[in-house]
Design an enzyme around this catalytic site. Sequence first.
Site, PDB file in Angstrom:
ATOM      1  N   ASN A 298       0.774  -1.037   0.067  1.00  0.00           N
ATOM      2  CA  ASN A 298      -0.104   0.060  -0.003  1.00  0.00           C
ATOM      3  C   ASN A 298       0.907   1.164  -0.063  1.00  0.00           C
ATOM      4  O   ASN A 298       1.954   1.191   0.678  1.00  0.00           O
ATOM      5  CB  ASN A 298      -0.968   0.000   1.078  1.00  0.00           C
ATOM      6  CG  ASN A 298      -0.319  -0.215   2.486  1.00  0.00           C
ATOM      7  OD1 ASN A 298       0.673  -0.802   2.729  1.00  0.00           O
ATOM      8  ND2 ASN A 298      -1.043   0.215   3.419  1.00  0.00           N
ATOM      9  N   VAL A 299       0.415   2.239  -0.744  1.00  0.00           N
ATOM     10  CA  VAL A 299       1.151   3.539  -0.764  1.00  0.00           C
ATOM     11  C   VAL A 299       0.035   4.815  -0.778  1.00  0.00           C
ATOM     12  O   VAL A 299      -0.767   4.776  -1.453  1.00  0.00           O
ATOM     13  CB  VAL A 299       1.598   3.673  -2.260  1.00  0.00           C
ATOM     14  CG1 VAL A 299       2.508   5.064  -2.521  1.00  0.00           C
ATOM     15  CG2 VAL A 299       2.682   2.558  -2.462  1.00  0.00           C
ATOM     16  N   GLU A 300       0.208   5.209   0.569  1.00  0.00           N
ATOM     17  CA  GLU A 300      -0.767   6.352   0.915  1.00  0.00           C
ATOM     18  C   GLU A 300      -0.150   7.883   0.544  1.00  0.00           C
ATOM     19  O   GLU A 300       0.542   8.036  -0.190  1.00  0.00           O
ATOM     20  CB  GLU A 300      -0.769   6.298   2.601  1.00  0.00           C
ATOM     21  CG  GLU A 300      -1.362   4.685   3.131  1.00  0.00           C
ATOM     22  CD  GLU A 300      -1.675   4.847   4.315  1.00  0.00           C
ATOM     23  OE1 GLU A 300      -1.051   5.924   5.112  1.00  0.00           O
ATOM     24  OE2 GLU A 300      -2.282   3.852   4.827  1.00  0.00           O
TER      25      GLU A 300
ATOM     26  N   CYS B  68      -4.273   0.713  -2.564  1.00  0.00           N
ATOM     27  CA  CYS B  68      -4.115  -0.442  -1.667  1.00  0.00           C
ATOM     28  C   CYS B  68      -3.005  -1.208  -2.204  1.00  0.00           C
ATOM     29  O   CYS B  68      -2.729  -1.193  -3.587  1.00  0.00           O
ATOM     30  CB  CYS B  68      -5.412  -1.310  -1.791  1.00  0.00           C
ATOM     31  SG  CYS B  68      -6.787  -0.988  -0.608  1.00  0.00           S
TER      32      CYS B  68
ATOM     33  N   GLU C 232      -3.199  -4.380  -3.246  1.00  0.00           N
ATOM     34  CA  GLU C 232      -3.619  -5.193  -4.296  1.00  0.00           C
ATOM     35  C   GLU C 232      -3.618  -4.314  -5.641  1.00  0.00           C
ATOM     36  O   GLU C 232      -3.629  -4.908  -6.644  1.00  0.00           O
ATOM     37  CB  GLU C 232      -5.091  -5.698  -3.924  1.00  0.00           C
ATOM     38  CG  GLU C 232      -5.033  -6.693  -2.823  1.00  0.00           C
ATOM     39  CD  GLU C 232      -5.342  -6.041  -1.489  1.00  0.00           C
ATOM     40  OE1 GLU C 232      -4.897  -4.760  -1.550  1.00  0.00           O
ATOM     41  OE2 GLU C 232      -6.180  -6.500  -0.754  1.00  0.00           O
TER      42      GLU C 232
ATOM     43  N   CYS D 168     -10.921  -4.397  -3.493  1.00  0.00           N
ATOM     44  CA  CYS D 168      -9.671  -5.228  -4.100  1.00  0.00           C
ATOM     45  C   CYS D 168     -10.341  -6.445  -4.314  1.00  0.00           C
ATOM     46  O   CYS D 168      -9.541  -7.324  -5.355  1.00  0.00           O
ATOM     47  CB  CYS D 168      -8.503  -5.227  -2.942  1.00  0.00           C
ATOM     48  SG  CYS D 168      -7.770  -3.499  -2.924  1.00  0.00           S
TER      49      CYS D 168
ATOM     50  N   CYS E  51      -9.904  -5.762   0.931  1.00  0.00           N
ATOM     51  CA  CYS E  51     -11.140  -4.937   0.920  1.00  0.00           C
ATOM     52  C   CYS E  51     -11.881  -5.283   0.008  1.00  0.00           C
ATOM     53  O   CYS E  51     -11.655  -6.024  -1.130  1.00  0.00           O
ATOM     54  CB  CYS E  51     -10.841  -3.439   1.152  1.00  0.00           C
ATOM     55  SG  CYS E  51     -10.208  -2.605  -0.315  1.00  0.00           S
TER      56      CYS E  51
HETATM   57  N1  THU Z   1      -5.256  -1.673   2.614  1.00  0.00           N
HETATM   58  C1  THU Z   1      -4.847  -2.353   1.662  1.00  0.00           C
HETATM   59  O1  THU Z   1      -3.674  -2.099   1.130  1.00  0.00           O
HETATM   60  N2  THU Z   1      -5.465  -3.298   1.123  1.00  0.00           N
HETATM   61  C2  THU Z   1      -6.664  -3.821   1.719  1.00  0.00           C
HETATM   62  O2  THU Z   1      -7.336  -4.623   1.165  1.00  0.00           O
HETATM   63  C3  THU Z   1      -7.126  -3.257   2.661  1.00  0.00           C
HETATM   64  C4  THU Z   1      -6.651  -1.725   3.171  1.00  0.00           C
HETATM   65  C5  THU Z   1      -4.657  -0.296   3.062  1.00  0.00           C
HETATM   66  C6  THU Z   1      -5.053   0.848   2.476  1.00  0.00           C
HETATM   67  C7  THU Z   1      -4.493   1.622   3.625  1.00  0.00           C
HETATM   68  O3  THU Z   1      -3.255   2.236   3.386  1.00  0.00           O
HETATM   69  C8  THU Z   1      -4.472   1.023   4.831  1.00  0.00           C
HETATM   70  O4  THU Z   1      -4.528  -0.338   4.464  1.00  0.00           O
HETATM   71  C9  THU Z   1      -5.423   1.274   5.994  1.00  0.00           C
HETATM   72  O5  THU Z   1      -6.796   1.126   5.485  1.00  0.00           O
END
Ligand code: THU
Length: 137
Positions: free
Chosen positions: A53-55, A64, A66, A100, A97
């Site tokens: 994940n890259v915010e 996300c 995925e 994804c 999620c």
């Molecule tokens: N996140 C994912 O990378 N994949 C998921 O299926 C659920 C959530 C990440 C998004 C965000 O950066 C962090 O988890 C918290 O929600």
Amino acid sequence: MGLGITGPDAPVDWDALRRYAIEVMGRAYAPYSNFKVGVAGLVDDGRVVLGCNVENAAYGVALCAECGMVSALHATGGGRLRAVACVNADGEPLMPCGRCRQLLWENGGPEMQLMTPRGVQTMSEVLPDAFGADDLT
Ligand code: THU
């Protein structure tokens, strides 16, 4: 990168797939949630594709793990996902999620296997009655 596993009936090395997911989880950029995610996908030609994940300071545009993995799938030659392992910062299986799961459905289909906290499940189990390409015809 690959597990050397090809063919639809070859066994999936879940331990190796999970280790790949843990390795890429360590490269996640999650300074806002502090929730790092890593994911590894076994492709039908034996490749392994990875994502983390890259915010973003604009929270809503976070990517996300995925999403990154699916992008890597196409960027490195395409194919179909056979098996996917997604982990949290403890290396434990993480349930993708809803958005994804839809991405995984598109690129793996109903038979794709997913490592979940409840064991290995198929996409049709974790996304029943999914919307997909067939609904567009
Ligand atoms: N996140 C994912 O990378 N994949 C998921 O299926 C659920 C959530 C990440 C998004 C965000 O950066 C962090 O988890 C918290 O929600």
